[in-house]
Design an enzyme around this catalytic site. Structure first.
Site, mmCIF file in Angstrom:
data_model
loop_
_atom_site.group_PDB
_atom_site.id
_atom_site.type_symbol
_atom_site.label_atom_id
_atom_site.label_comp_id
_atom_site.label_asym_id
_atom_site.label_seq_id
_atom_site.Cartn_x
_atom_site.Cartn_y
_atom_site.Cartn_z
ATOM 1 N N GLY A 193 0.786 -1.235 0.000
ATOM 2 C CA GLY A 193 0.000 0.000 0.000
ATOM 3 C C GLY A 193 0.810 1.273 0.000
ATOM 4 O O GLY A 193 0.254 2.362 0.099
ATOM 5 N N GLU A 218 4.675 -6.112 1.567
ATOM 6 C CA GLU A 218 4.202 -6.564 0.252
ATOM 7 C C GLU A 218 3.990 -5.401 -0.707
ATOM 8 O O GLU A 218 2.866 -5.162 -1.148
ATOM 9 C CB GLU A 218 2.882 -7.331 0.439
ATOM 10 C CG GLU A 218 2.983 -8.489 1.415
ATOM 11 C CD GLU A 218 1.632 -9.119 1.721
ATOM 12 O OE1 GLU A 218 0.601 -8.424 1.631
ATOM 13 O OE2 GLU A 218 1.616 -10.307 2.033
ATOM 14 N N PRO A 219 5.041 -4.685 -1.055
ATOM 15 C CA PRO A 219 4.846 -3.573 -1.990
ATOM 16 C C PRO A 219 4.613 -4.074 -3.414
ATOM 17 O O PRO A 219 5.290 -4.989 -3.867
ATOM 18 C CB PRO A 219 6.187 -2.817 -1.915
ATOM 19 C CG PRO A 219 7.177 -3.875 -1.556
ATOM 20 C CD PRO A 219 6.455 -4.872 -0.682
ATOM 21 N N GLY A 220 3.633 -3.508 -4.083
ATOM 22 C CA GLY A 220 3.412 -3.816 -5.497
ATOM 23 C C GLY A 220 3.631 -2.547 -6.289
ATOM 24 O O GLY A 220 4.638 -2.362 -6.970
ATOM 25 N N ARG A 233 -8.036 2.951 -13.867
ATOM 26 C CA ARG A 233 -7.905 3.540 -12.535
ATOM 27 C C ARG A 233 -8.571 4.914 -12.411
ATOM 28 O O ARG A 233 -9.108 5.255 -11.373
ATOM 29 C CB ARG A 233 -6.435 3.619 -12.111
ATOM 30 C CG ARG A 233 -5.821 2.247 -11.883
ATOM 31 C CD ARG A 233 -4.470 2.342 -11.198
ATOM 32 N NE ARG A 233 -4.561 2.868 -9.857
ATOM 33 C CZ ARG A 233 -4.274 4.112 -9.510
ATOM 34 N NH1 ARG A 233 -3.832 4.973 -10.404
ATOM 35 N NH2 ARG A 233 -4.418 4.502 -8.264
ATOM 36 N N TYR A 267 -11.189 4.782 -9.616
ATOM 37 C CA TYR A 267 -10.767 5.377 -8.339
ATOM 38 C C TYR A 267 -10.656 6.889 -8.392
ATOM 39 O O TYR A 267 -10.112 7.489 -7.464
ATOM 40 C CB TYR A 267 -9.378 4.855 -7.930
ATOM 41 C CG TYR A 267 -9.222 3.369 -7.869
ATOM 42 C CD1 TYR A 267 -10.009 2.599 -7.011
ATOM 43 C CD2 TYR A 267 -8.277 2.714 -8.641
ATOM 44 C CE1 TYR A 267 -9.849 1.234 -6.944
ATOM 45 C CE2 TYR A 267 -8.106 1.340 -8.578
ATOM 46 C CZ TYR A 267 -8.896 0.610 -7.725
ATOM 47 O OH TYR A 267 -8.724 -0.747 -7.647
ATOM 48 N N CYS A 285 -16.791 3.558 -25.982
ATOM 49 C CA CYS A 285 -18.149 4.106 -26.024
ATOM 50 C C CYS A 285 -18.655 4.305 -24.603
ATOM 51 O O CYS A 285 -19.493 3.535 -24.109
ATOM 52 C CB CYS A 285 -19.056 3.168 -26.787
ATOM 53 S SG CYS A 285 -18.603 3.151 -28.498
ATOM 54 N N GLU A 286 -18.110 5.298 -23.942
ATOM 55 C CA GLU A 286 -18.405 5.507 -22.529
ATOM 56 C C GLU A 286 -17.876 6.902 -22.182
ATOM 57 O O GLU A 286 -16.683 7.171 -22.378
ATOM 58 C CB GLU A 286 -17.671 4.411 -21.738
ATOM 59 C CG GLU A 286 -17.516 4.644 -20.282
ATOM 60 C CD GLU A 286 -18.839 4.521 -19.544
ATOM 61 O OE1 GLU A 286 -19.588 3.566 -19.816
ATOM 62 O OE2 GLU A 286 -19.115 5.404 -18.722
ATOM 63 N N TYR A 300 -1.346 -1.806 -11.772
ATOM 64 C CA TYR A 300 -2.814 -1.850 -11.863
ATOM 65 C C TYR A 300 -3.348 -1.240 -13.154
ATOM 66 O O TYR A 300 -4.482 -0.760 -13.178
ATOM 67 C CB TYR A 300 -3.455 -1.184 -10.635
ATOM 68 C CG TYR A 300 -2.980 -1.809 -9.349
ATOM 69 C CD1 TYR A 300 -3.377 -3.098 -8.996
ATOM 70 C CD2 TYR A 300 -2.087 -1.152 -8.509
ATOM 71 C CE1 TYR A 300 -2.908 -3.700 -7.840
ATOM 72 C CE2 TYR A 300 -1.609 -1.751 -7.352
ATOM 73 C CZ TYR A 300 -2.030 -3.021 -7.023
ATOM 74 O OH TYR A 300 -1.564 -3.630 -5.881
HETATM 75 C C1 PLP Z 1 -2.740 -8.092 0.873
HETATM 76 C C2 PLP Z 1 -2.160 -7.110 -0.069
HETATM 77 N N1 PLP Z 1 -0.829 -6.974 -0.096
HETATM 78 C C3 PLP Z 1 -0.236 -6.113 -0.945
HETATM 79 C C4 PLP Z 1 -0.988 -5.333 -1.809
HETATM 80 C C5 PLP Z 1 -0.261 -4.411 -2.735
HETATM 81 O O1 PLP Z 1 -0.608 -3.093 -2.565
HETATM 82 P P1 PLP Z 1 0.252 -1.968 -3.312
HETATM 83 O O2 PLP Z 1 0.384 -2.375 -4.738
HETATM 84 O O3 PLP Z 1 -0.581 -0.736 -3.154
HETATM 85 O O4 PLP Z 1 1.576 -1.901 -2.619
HETATM 86 C C6 PLP Z 1 -2.383 -5.421 -1.791
HETATM 87 C C7 PLP Z 1 -3.195 -4.584 -2.693
HETATM 88 O O5 PLP Z 1 -4.374 -4.597 -2.753
HETATM 89 C C8 PLP Z 1 -2.992 -6.359 -0.904
HETATM 90 O O6 PLP Z 1 -4.316 -6.512 -0.866
#
Ligand code: PLP
Length: 463
Positions: free
Chosen positions: A278, A320-322, A360, A364, A391-392, A421
């Site tokens: 997050g 858990e960074p994405g 997004r 969002y 078409c939106e 994302y």
């Molecule tokens: C359990 C969990 N871990 C990690 C993430 C990754 O979040 P981000 O990409 O914002 O770091 C998410 C995103 O929804 C999640 O639900």
């Protein structure tokens, strides 16, 4: 490519309608290093390059729209997270942000672990050689088949998300003659987004088991009784695009509170704590994300302090960074098709993609920036809304941003920070085919996810 000017739209701050934008930037040709991938720069001809290759050449070779991913930047960010947390913690890249086999290999080489949340993500990870014990399997409704496949493969942990799943995973593991390592995902009553967090009753969501009312404690009780699973820790994920660490402080305090209760009731000190992902990135110049080493220091200090206060051994931390790894490393390259100035409002710039490659903004209300990248321009700033071809009417990619007023059909524009994302949430709305992901590094470009074709669409439609 045409360079001709078109009837200009509203240009000056005194005629600007309401919106989310700040004043026009002093220099429209400047590329803010906060929002663009590391190797992105403008060459002597005014053309933007990534990994040393001009976007005009990439557009010719791979077409538009396309996601262009800076591999060196991806690896550098992954490494920065790994290094920041050191050997006493684990970094799990959240595959939901963007996953492909090339990405899995880069993560493996850079020493990161991987979060997956579906059978498809698991299959991608395993097929690219990620060792199963470095994979964590998430999700609020994993199917029995997905659970079985994960256990058979030997994933390092399954994150349990409900009372039913505790029993389901334990039974399947027993059937397979295994003992599966698990964490329990709890909701701590904190929701964090961007600069705010709310520490009230945010248990009202589908993920996790609430701490409130003793539900999480009951889940732990049940998990500790079952032979098929080994409870190794507690998991919490509090939100997305977070800049303010105080939400993590409250979350850590509450999770450590649960660890203490578990120790007092069961005489067991769980060895792990996962604080989720997050962490925020810069989508526009107004955003100021923290560096991984600052985040690592803050999280480690918070957990250590809380554990000392509770007289617990500090558990191994994972994160858990994405978005924070892949988000800034890619941008979407579009070709401008039509330009419609609306008097007193803004100019609508239509590109050859849209909500099918970036949902997004519609989903969002996300903010993005945009730049003219196939040339530089000294024209005045023009307030633009970048829209897609769907078409939106909600098909908006960038709500409000400034582009040069001499923008013309055929120009290439790019939206930075679309690594997370966007491709992973892309759709075939209007039977538009999904763009490729092209990885660029040291003057070389290669497709890591190819463009979909109409034959791909027709193959699925069995008639
Ligand atoms: C359990 C969990 N871990 C990690 C993430 C990754 O979040 P981000 O990409 O914002 O770091 C998410 C995103 O929804 C999640 O639900």
């Amino acid at each position: 490519m045409s360079r001709s000017a078109h009837p200009a739209g509203p240009r000056h701050a005194d005629v600007l309608p309401e919106g989310h934008y700040s004043a026009p930037p002093a220099d429209l040709n400047a590329l803010d290093g906060k929002v663009w991938a590391q190797t992105v720069t403008r060459d002597a001809h005014g053309v933007v390059t990534v990994g040393g290759i001009p976007v005009t050449r990439l557009a010719e070779e791979f077409g538009t729209p396309a996601y262009l991913l800076d591999e060196a930047d991806f690896r550098a960010r992954a490494r920065a997270w790994r290094t920041a947390f050191g050997h006493d913690a684990d970094v799990f890249y959240a595959g939901k942000a963007f996953l492909s086999r090339a990405v899995v290999r880069w993560l493996h080489e850079e020493g990161l672990n991987l979060d997956v949340c579906s059978g498809g993500e698991l299959a991608t990870a395993l097929s690219a050689g990620m060792p199963a014990d470095r994979i964590a399997f998430h999700g609020n409704n994993k199917s029995k088949d997905e659970i079985r496949r994960a256990i058979e493969a030997g994933v390092g942990r399954i994150v349990l998300d409900s009372f039913q799943e505790i029993v389901r995973v334990a039974h399947i593991a027993q059937e397979l003659g295994k003992r599966q390592r698990v964490q329990i995902r709890v909701t701590v009553g904190v929701e964090a987004h961007t600069h705010e967090f709310i520490a009230t009753a945010h248990e009202d969501q589908k993920f996790g088991i609430p701490l409130a009312g003793g539900q999480a404690a009951e889940a732990v009780r049940r998990a500790l009784r079952l032979d098929g699973i080994e409870l190794i820790g507690i998991h919490s994920h509090i939100g997305s695009q977070i800049f303010d660490m105080s939400g993590f402080e409250v979350a850590a305090h509450r999770v450590v509170g649960l660890l203490k209760d578990i120790r007092d009731e069961h005489g067991v000190e769980l060895p792990e704590i996962d604080l989720g992902g997050g962490l925020g990135i810069a989508y526009t110049s107004d955003d100021d994300p923290r560096e991984p080493h600052e985040i690592a220091k803050a999280l480690t200090e918070i957990v250590t302090r809380e554990c000392e206060a509770a007289r617990l051994r500090t558990p191994r931390i994972s994160v858990e960074p994405g978005r924070a790894i892949v988000g800034p490393t890619a941008f979407t390259l579009y070709e401008v098709g039509t330009i419609k100035p609306l008097d007193g409002l803004r100019t609508y710039v239509s590109v050859d993609g849209g909500m099918s490659d970036n949902i997004r903004t519609a989903l969002y209300d996300a903010e993005y920036s945009v730049a003219l990248v196939s040339r530089s321009s000294d024209a005045e700033p023009m307030l633009a809304r970048v829209v897609g071809k769907h078409c939106e009417s909600g098909d908006i990619v960038v709500k409000d941003a400034f582009l040069p007023a001499d923008l013309a059909p055929g120009d290439l524009i790019a939206v930075p920070a679309t690594g997370a994302y966007c491709r992973s949430m892309a759709s075939n709305y209007n039977h538009v085919t999904r763009p490729p992901v092209v990885a660029v590094r040291d003057g070389e470009a290669r497709v890591i996810v190819r463009r979909e074709t109409e034959e791909d669409l027709l193959r699925l439609d069995v008639g």
